[in-house]
Design an enzyme around this catalytic site. Structure first.
Site, PDB file in Angstrom:
ATOM      1  CD  GLU A 175     -22.173  11.925 -27.059  1.00  0.00           C
ATOM      2  OE1 GLU A 175     -22.727  13.014 -27.314  1.00  0.00           O
ATOM      3  OE2 GLU A 175     -22.794  10.865 -26.933  1.00  0.00           O
ATOM      4  CE  LYS A 217     -23.847  11.991 -23.877  1.00  0.00           C
ATOM      5  NZ  LYS A 217     -25.099  12.735 -23.852  1.00  0.00           N
TER       6      LYS A 217
HETATM    7  P1  13P Z   1     -28.134   7.979 -25.304  1.00  0.00           P
HETATM    8  O1  13P Z   1     -27.970   8.020 -23.814  1.00  0.00           O
HETATM    9  O2  13P Z   1     -29.539   7.626 -25.741  1.00  0.00           O
HETATM   10  O3  13P Z   1     -27.061   7.189 -25.988  1.00  0.00           O
HETATM   11  O4  13P Z   1     -27.990   9.487 -25.799  1.00  0.00           O
HETATM   12  C1  13P Z   1     -26.991  10.255 -25.282  1.00  0.00           C
HETATM   13  C2  13P Z   1     -26.561  11.249 -26.282  1.00  0.00           C
HETATM   14  O5  13P Z   1     -26.594  12.435 -26.029  1.00  0.00           O
HETATM   15  C3  13P Z   1     -26.033  10.785 -27.569  1.00  0.00           C
HETATM   16  O6  13P Z   1     -25.393  11.838 -28.234  1.00  0.00           O
END
Ligand code: 13P
Length: 335
Positions: A175, A217
């Site tokens: 991510e 992500k």
């Molecule tokens: P949000 O969808 O609230 O941005 O959170 C996703 C997430 O896992 C952030 O690390």
């Protein structure tokens, strides 16, 4: 097909997505404060196990990202939380980074920590039932940021994390989140996000990651939340697809977007359009935190005994996003 590729595909099969329920205790306390519920381990568990027992866990939610506290908790019906999630037909996962800290030499930026002792923690989580993991790098946009240093340092950490996770037979969710905060245009978000994602894959390849056994992500391509630049949802979808098409290697099976501060409907609508226009071979789904939980949390805060009502709201959001992940959502389904 590798075992890791199988897990990644299972999490994202048939429009399923991921519930990001891995808020740290500090973040969860903020969320609970906002609905006037005291942040105790019991209340954090009660809200979360209410979601984990909802029927959409079977139909829509392919995986759940847990926080360290939650993966070790026992539900009110005496189930271990990872067992409850598996019983519902979903897959338990775990956030393994220890948070974003000030980046030395560039103190306005962040570097995500948590590599020390990670191999040992991963083996503990694996024994607790986790099949996938999450690590989030954060980048903010301004004139000079994200710097080359933060792009390089976070990509390196994401790659070292991914290598350790795959060594332990789990799927890493990678991510790199380029934040929505700021005055930047959508085009700047596009440029910076492309640079960040390309560098991540450069490092992942250097660290010999099996790219068929990861899930990316990313953020969607949006103008900053204080920007004068306003673009349509169609443009968001097209820019997001263009960015991913040119920066993600074809072996990657799927993308699960973060919601990043978009409203629930906006996050659903944008995902739906991304899928309508998707000509890539990547699965495009969701890994939402706020955009799956916000309304359910608000309702629960006012009706703490009403678990059925809370589940109903959560089920609706999960269903809408699973339709969007197949390009089958429309506004009139939202009542
Ligand atoms: P949000 O969808 O609230 O941005 O959170 C996703 C997430 O896992 C952030 O690390």
């Amino acid at each position: 097909m590798s075992e890791l590729n199988n897990i990644a595909l299972k999490i994202l099969e048939k429009g399923k997505g991921v519930l990001a329920a891995d808020e740290s205790t500090a973040t969860m306390t903020k969320r609970l404060d906002s609905v006037n519920v005291q942040s105790t381990p019991q209340n954090r568990l009660l809200f979360r196990e209410t979601l984990f027992s909802a029927s959409s866990m079977t139909d829509c939610i392919g995986g759940v990202i847990l926080f360290d506290e939650t993966i070790k908790q026992i539900s009110s019906k005496k189930n271990k939380i990872p067992e409850l999630i598996s019983k519902m037909g979903s897959i338990p996962g775990i956030k393994v980074d220890t948070g974003a800290k000030v980046l030395a030499s560039s103190p306005d930026e962040k570097i995500t920590e948590g590599l020390d002792g990670l191999r040992e923690r991963l083996s503990e989580y694996y024994k607790l039932g986790a099949k996938f993991t999450k690590w989030r790098g954060v980048y903010s946009i301004s004139k000079e940021y994200p710097s080359k240093l933060s792009i390089q340092a976070n990509a390196h950490a994401l790659a070292r994390y991914s290598a350790l996770v795959q060594e332990c037979n789990m799927v890493p969710i990678v991510e790199p989140e380029v934040l929505m905060d700021g005055e930047h245009s959508a085009n700047e978000c596009y440029q910076k996000t492309s640079e960040v994602i390309k560098k991540c894959f450069e490092e992942l390849i250097l660290h010999k990651i099996d790219l068929s056994g990861i899930i990316l992500k990313p953020n969607m391509i949006l103008p900053g939340n204080k920007s004068k630049d306003k673009i349509s949802n169609e443009e968001v979808a097209k820019l997001t697809l263009k960015c991913l098409e040119s920066s993600v290697p074809s072996e990657v099976p799927g993308v699960a977007f973060l919601s990043g501060g978009q409203s629930e409907i906006e996050a659903t609508e944008n995902l739906n359009l991304i899928n309508k226009y998707n000509n890539t071979k990547f699965i495009m789904s969701y890994s939402y935190g706020r955009a799956l939980q916000q309304s359910a949390l608000k309702f629960w805060g006012q009706n703490i005994q009403n678990l059925d009502g809370t589940q109903k709201i959560f089920n609706h959001r999960a269903k809408m996003n699973t339709l969007a992940a197949q390009g089958k959502w429309s506004k009139d389904l939202e009542v």
